[in-house]
Design a protein around this motif. Structure first.
Motif, PDB file in Angstrom:
ATOM      1  N   ARG A  44       0.828  -1.215   0.000  1.00  0.00           N
ATOM      2  CA  ARG A  44       0.000   0.000   0.000  1.00  0.00           C
ATOM      3  C   ARG A  44       0.859   1.261   0.000  1.00  0.00           C
ATOM      4  O   ARG A  44       0.588   2.195  -0.755  1.00  0.00           O
ATOM      5  CB  ARG A  44      -0.924   0.011   1.228  1.00  0.00           C
ATOM      6  CG  ARG A  44      -1.862   1.220   1.275  1.00  0.00           C
ATOM      7  CD  ARG A  44      -2.523   1.388   2.624  1.00  0.00           C
ATOM      8  NE  ARG A  44      -1.524   1.698   3.650  1.00  0.00           N
ATOM      9  CZ  ARG A  44      -1.776   1.731   4.953  1.00  0.00           C
ATOM     10  NH1 ARG A  44      -2.983   1.461   5.399  1.00  0.00           N
ATOM     11  NH2 ARG A  44      -0.822   2.022   5.815  1.00  0.00           N
ATOM     12  N   CYS A  73      -3.817  -0.926  -9.437  1.00  0.00           N
ATOM     13  CA  CYS A  73      -4.381  -1.726  -8.343  1.00  0.00           C
ATOM     14  C   CYS A  73      -4.258  -3.217  -8.617  1.00  0.00           C
ATOM     15  O   CYS A  73      -3.928  -3.994  -7.716  1.00  0.00           O
ATOM     16  CB  CYS A  73      -5.840  -1.354  -8.100  1.00  0.00           C
ATOM     17  SG  CYS A  73      -6.938  -1.582  -9.535  1.00  0.00           S
ATOM     18  N   SER A  77      -2.134  -5.868  -6.418  1.00  0.00           N
ATOM     19  CA  SER A  77      -2.758  -7.042  -5.792  1.00  0.00           C
ATOM     20  C   SER A  77      -1.983  -8.310  -6.135  1.00  0.00           C
ATOM     21  O   SER A  77      -1.927  -9.239  -5.326  1.00  0.00           O
ATOM     22  CB  SER A  77      -4.232  -7.160  -6.182  1.00  0.00           C
ATOM     23  OG  SER A  77      -4.417  -7.606  -7.507  1.00  0.00           O
ATOM     24  N   TYR A  95     -12.332  -8.689  -6.922  1.00  0.00           N
ATOM     25  CA  TYR A  95     -12.584  -7.502  -7.729  1.00  0.00           C
ATOM     26  C   TYR A  95     -13.869  -6.808  -7.293  1.00  0.00           C
ATOM     27  O   TYR A  95     -14.768  -7.426  -6.710  1.00  0.00           O
ATOM     28  CB  TYR A  95     -12.677  -7.883  -9.213  1.00  0.00           C
ATOM     29  CG  TYR A  95     -11.414  -8.532  -9.728  1.00  0.00           C
ATOM     30  CD1 TYR A  95     -10.341  -7.766 -10.160  1.00  0.00           C
ATOM     31  CD2 TYR A  95     -11.279  -9.918  -9.744  1.00  0.00           C
ATOM     32  CE1 TYR A  95      -9.161  -8.355 -10.621  1.00  0.00           C
ATOM     33  CE2 TYR A  95     -10.106 -10.521 -10.195  1.00  0.00           C
ATOM     34  CZ  TYR A  95      -9.059  -9.735 -10.626  1.00  0.00           C
ATOM     35  OH  TYR A  95      -7.903 -10.321 -11.066  1.00  0.00           O
ATOM     36  N   HIS A 109     -12.032  -2.975 -10.400  1.00  0.00           N
ATOM     37  CA  HIS A 109     -10.982  -2.588  -9.454  1.00  0.00           C
ATOM     38  C   HIS A 109     -10.465  -3.862  -8.797  1.00  0.00           C
ATOM     39  O   HIS A 109     -11.236  -4.732  -8.414  1.00  0.00           O
ATOM     40  CB  HIS A 109     -11.564  -1.631  -8.396  1.00  0.00           C
ATOM     41  CG  HIS A 109     -10.634  -1.354  -7.260  1.00  0.00           C
ATOM     42  ND1 HIS A 109      -9.416  -0.739  -7.429  1.00  0.00           N
ATOM     43  CD2 HIS A 109     -10.748  -1.634  -5.927  1.00  0.00           C
ATOM     44  CE1 HIS A 109      -8.820  -0.638  -6.236  1.00  0.00           C
ATOM     45  NE2 HIS A 109      -9.600  -1.169  -5.327  1.00  0.00           N
ATOM     46  N   LEU A 111      -8.337  -6.039  -5.890  1.00  0.00           N
ATOM     47  CA  LEU A 111      -7.895  -6.076  -4.505  1.00  0.00           C
ATOM     48  C   LEU A 111      -7.651  -7.529  -4.108  1.00  0.00           C
ATOM     49  O   LEU A 111      -7.619  -8.401  -4.966  1.00  0.00           O
ATOM     50  CB  LEU A 111      -8.886  -5.370  -3.580  1.00  0.00           C
ATOM     51  CG  LEU A 111     -10.336  -5.858  -3.549  1.00  0.00           C
ATOM     52  CD1 LEU A 111     -10.979  -5.489  -2.216  1.00  0.00           C
ATOM     53  CD2 LEU A 111     -11.141  -5.198  -4.655  1.00  0.00           C
ATOM     54  N   ARG A 123     -10.975  -9.288   3.227  1.00  0.00           N
ATOM     55  CA  ARG A 123     -10.559  -8.481   2.078  1.00  0.00           C
ATOM     56  C   ARG A 123      -9.698  -7.293   2.502  1.00  0.00           C
ATOM     57  O   ARG A 123      -9.993  -6.622   3.496  1.00  0.00           O
ATOM     58  CB  ARG A 123     -11.776  -7.962   1.302  1.00  0.00           C
ATOM     59  CG  ARG A 123     -12.508  -9.047   0.550  1.00  0.00           C
ATOM     60  CD  ARG A 123     -13.626  -8.509  -0.305  1.00  0.00           C
ATOM     61  NE  ARG A 123     -14.516  -7.674   0.480  1.00  0.00           N
ATOM     62  CZ  ARG A 123     -15.395  -6.820  -0.020  1.00  0.00           C
ATOM     63  NH1 ARG A 123     -15.518  -6.670  -1.322  1.00  0.00           N
ATOM     64  NH2 ARG A 123     -16.168  -6.099   0.768  1.00  0.00           N
ATOM     65  N   ASP A 125      -7.234  -3.978   0.594  1.00  0.00           N
ATOM     66  CA  ASP A 125      -7.041  -3.225  -0.640  1.00  0.00           C
ATOM     67  C   ASP A 125      -5.792  -2.352  -0.523  1.00  0.00           C
ATOM     68  O   ASP A 125      -5.802  -1.318   0.130  1.00  0.00           O
ATOM     69  CB  ASP A 125      -8.272  -2.361  -0.919  1.00  0.00           C
ATOM     70  CG  ASP A 125      -8.255  -1.726  -2.290  1.00  0.00           C
ATOM     71  OD1 ASP A 125      -7.176  -1.675  -2.919  1.00  0.00           O
ATOM     72  OD2 ASP A 125      -9.318  -1.264  -2.735  1.00  0.00           O
ATOM     73  N   ARG A 127      -4.244  -0.602  -2.870  1.00  0.00           N
ATOM     74  CA  ARG A 127      -4.077   0.285  -4.031  1.00  0.00           C
ATOM     75  C   ARG A 127      -3.270   1.535  -3.701  1.00  0.00           C
ATOM     76  O   ARG A 127      -2.621   2.100  -4.557  1.00  0.00           O
ATOM     77  CB  ARG A 127      -5.409   0.667  -4.668  1.00  0.00           C
ATOM     78  CG  ARG A 127      -6.288   1.541  -3.860  1.00  0.00           C
ATOM     79  CD  ARG A 127      -6.599   2.991  -4.221  1.00  0.00           C
ATOM     80  NE  ARG A 127      -6.498   3.528  -5.503  1.00  0.00           N
ATOM     81  CZ  ARG A 127      -5.766   4.617  -5.795  1.00  0.00           C
ATOM     82  NH1 ARG A 127      -5.013   5.212  -4.880  1.00  0.00           N
ATOM     83  NH2 ARG A 127      -5.754   5.110  -6.994  1.00  0.00           N
ATOM     84  N   ALA A 135      -7.550   3.005   3.013  1.00  0.00           N
ATOM     85  CA  ALA A 135      -7.670   1.569   3.260  1.00  0.00           C
ATOM     86  C   ALA A 135      -6.753   1.180   4.413  1.00  0.00           C
ATOM     87  O   ALA A 135      -5.637   1.679   4.523  1.00  0.00           O
ATOM     88  CB  ALA A 135      -7.310   0.799   2.004  1.00  0.00           C
ATOM     89  N   LEU A 144     -11.830  -0.959   3.142  1.00  0.00           N
ATOM     90  CA  LEU A 144     -11.353  -0.964   1.766  1.00  0.00           C
ATOM     91  C   LEU A 144     -11.191   0.454   1.239  1.00  0.00           C
ATOM     92  O   LEU A 144     -11.695   1.412   1.816  1.00  0.00           O
ATOM     93  CB  LEU A 144     -12.328  -1.751   0.883  1.00  0.00           C
ATOM     94  CG  LEU A 144     -12.595  -3.197   1.314  1.00  0.00           C
ATOM     95  CD1 LEU A 144     -13.625  -3.849   0.400  1.00  0.00           C
ATOM     96  CD2 LEU A 144     -11.307  -4.008   1.346  1.00  0.00           C
ATOM     97  N   ASP A 155     -19.490  -5.473  -5.136  1.00  0.00           N
ATOM     98  CA  ASP A 155     -18.404  -6.339  -4.702  1.00  0.00           C
ATOM     99  C   ASP A 155     -18.617  -7.661  -5.428  1.00  0.00           C
ATOM    100  O   ASP A 155     -19.663  -8.292  -5.272  1.00  0.00           O
ATOM    101  CB  ASP A 155     -18.474  -6.582  -3.193  1.00  0.00           C
ATOM    102  CG  ASP A 155     -18.101  -5.358  -2.385  1.00  0.00           C
ATOM    103  OD1 ASP A 155     -17.157  -4.653  -2.768  1.00  0.00           O
ATOM    104  OD2 ASP A 155     -18.758  -5.117  -1.343  1.00  0.00           O
TER     105      ASP A 155
END
Length: 192
Positions: A44, A73, A77, A95, A109, A111, A123, A125, A127, A135, A144, A155
């Protein structure tokens, strides 16, 4: 769970530099959750989001993301999955379908979701945070980068061991961050 621990072309955790970084991040960690947090925060905070930083090259393989320090992103991931899998922590790609600018059109997107013994699938993320995006890693609560707000956003429920083919095509077909941004796929395209 074996598929969520595998090394592959794009989640190439057996690449020496990825494996070395994974072991460095895990050094002296007290448990699996601490390792997962460290890997998440590294990707991140230390890997630039290609669009945010207007940065080339376009990366897809985890080892390339690490080498160049940049990725969209999706690519971020892939690196996070590789670092976690190298530490024997099951990790999948997942995603979301999001608007690009708070109104349609939509795009996919990327993750991750990680399997934590205390919490199950969780989950995360990586990004990259910026104004309006914060996040965090705080299981069992998900924090997220993007909440689902606009009608049509979603989602997506699938857990992917490997990147969606449309994502691989995107990241391997274009050589600049701008071309990637101009061609972000939507889930409708991915399902057709």
């Amino acid at each position: 769970m074996n598929q969520y621990l595998a090394s592959s072309i794009y989640i190439d955790w057996q690449a020496p530099e990825v494996l070395a970084k994974a072991k460095q991040l895990a050094a002296n960690a007290s448990d699996q959750e601490e390792i997962a947090r460290r890997c998440f925060e590294f990707v991140r905070d230390e890997i630039n989001h290609s669009w945010d930083y207007q940065q080339n090259p376009v990366t897809c393989k985890a080892s390339d993301v690490l080498k160049h320090g940049t990725g969209y992103c999706y690519a971020k991931s892939h690196l996070l999955a590789a670092l976690l899998r190298a530490n024997n922590i099951p990790t999948a790609l997942c995603y979301q379908r999001l608007t690009i600018t708070d109104v349609p059109p939509f795009c996919i997107h990327g993750l991750n979701t990680v399997y934590l013994e205390k919490h199950g699938w969780y989950r995360i993320d990586a990004r990259g945070n910026k104004d309006g995006v914060n996040a965090e890693f705080c299981p069992p609560i998900e924090k997220l980068a993007f909440p689902i707000i606009t009608p049509g956003e979603a989602d997506l429920p699938e857990l992917w061991a490997e990147p969606m083919p449309e994502i691989v095509d995107l990241l391997t077909s274009y050589s600049t961050y701008q071309k990637v941004a101009d061609n972000l796929p939507d889930i409708n395209e991915a399902q057709s």
